[in-house]
Design an enzyme around this catalytic site. Structure first.
Site, short mmCIF file in Angstrom:
data_model
loop_
_atom_site.label_atom_id
_atom_site.label_comp_id
_atom_site.label_asym_id
_atom_site.label_seq_id
_atom_site.Cartn_x
_atom_site.Cartn_y
_atom_site.Cartn_z
N LEU A 63 14.06 12.73 13.88
CA LEU A 63 14.43 11.49 14.30
C LEU A 63 15.11 11.74 15.76
CD1 LEU A 63 16.63 9.25 12.92
CD2 LEU A 63 14.65 8.79 13.63
N SER A 64 14.01 12.09 16.94
CA SER A 64 15.01 11.24 18.09
C SER A 64 15.95 11.31 18.68
CB SER A 64 13.02 11.65 19.10
OG SER A 64 12.11 12.20 18.96
#
Length: 269
Positions: A63-64
């Site tokens: 996940l960014s």
């Protein structure tokens, strides 16, 4: 990448911080972020970090940082009814937020390199659909995820109104990425260490805006199969007016009569 805002105690507080820091600037984007709890896309043992403005990676799952997703969502300039392609769709977190804005007549496709992450995204999507109360406020364009290399999308696939790439794009692939976009469309991607927004203003005309410096893992080059042939990612054609009819009340009967697959159907050949 991340750390631009303070951690939140919960999803709403994280969004409050992103909004105060001007990463979230529009009401539609704010509503989508509040409707999809970031922690639901974490493995249980890592959820304590979900509301920090940090990227998270475990194995192939990634996940960014929230500040990056905020800039991406704002740059995409999403509207109901658009078609969206997510290259490196990962957990499906971003695609689910986008789907809340696209609504029932949009198209929401995702390509993910790793089959285990595709399955993870499908599980998280199922959980979101079963447990979320967001559908009282939104008409949802459900994402469709397929496993494949995003550099091997079939040349016969339709172009999209909005495209996002979640991996670092090398200069030699910029033209390929642009080819996926309709005239008037918007492409957001990390290009040479800068999150970049490219708008297609004509058949061969583009406007480019650098948003912020980022660090993304680079795109993985395609590998040939044992037969020596590439494995093309094949999508159902992007929705046309007939498919809009097929999604309307009574459309299920018409779909059965014509043998038309459900909207958003994807396959890989």
């Amino acid at each position: 990448m991340g750390g631009a805002v303070s951690a939140g105690e919960d999803n709403d507080e994280l969004i409050d911080h992103l909004k105060a820091a001007q990463y979230i600037r529009s009401e539609l984007v704010e509503q989508a972020f509040r409707a999809v709890d970031r922690a639901d896309y974490y493995l249980e043992e890592f959820k304590e970090n979900a509301y920090k403005d940090l990227a998270w990676k475990h194995g192939n799952i990634h996940l960014s940082a929230p500040c990056i997703y905020s800039e991406v969502m704002e740059a995409l300039d999403l509207q109901p009814g658009l078609s969206f392609l997510n290259l490196g769709s990962g957990t499906g977190y971003l695609s689910s937020m986008v789907g809340l804005i696209l609504g029932p007549f949009g198209v929401n496709h995702g390509v993910e390199l790793h089959s285990d992450v595709t399955e993870y995204a499908k599980q998280k999507l199922d959980f979101f659909i079963r447990t979320s109360d967001s559908f009282d406020k939104f008409d949802f364009c459900e994402p469709s995820f397929v496993t494949g290399n995003c550099l091997e999308i079939s040349p016969g696939c339709s172009q999209y109104d909005r495209v996002y790439c979640g991996a670092g794009v090398q200069k030699q692939h910029e033209g390929y990425m642009k080819s996926l976009l309709k005239v008037g469309g918007v492409l957001v991607m990390p290009l040479e260490e800068k999150l970049t927004k490219i708008t297609r203003t004509g058949p061969s005309a583009w406007e480019t805006k650098k948003i912020l410096a980022v660090s993304f893992a680079p795109l993985i080059q395609p590998c040939q199969s044992e037969s020596g042939e590439s494995r093309l990612v094949q999508f159902q054609a992007v929705r046309d007016p007939l498919l809009s009819v097929l999604t309307s009340p009574g459309g299920e009967t018409l779909r059965k009569e014509q043998g038309t697959p459900p909207p958003g159907h994807v396959e890989i050949r």
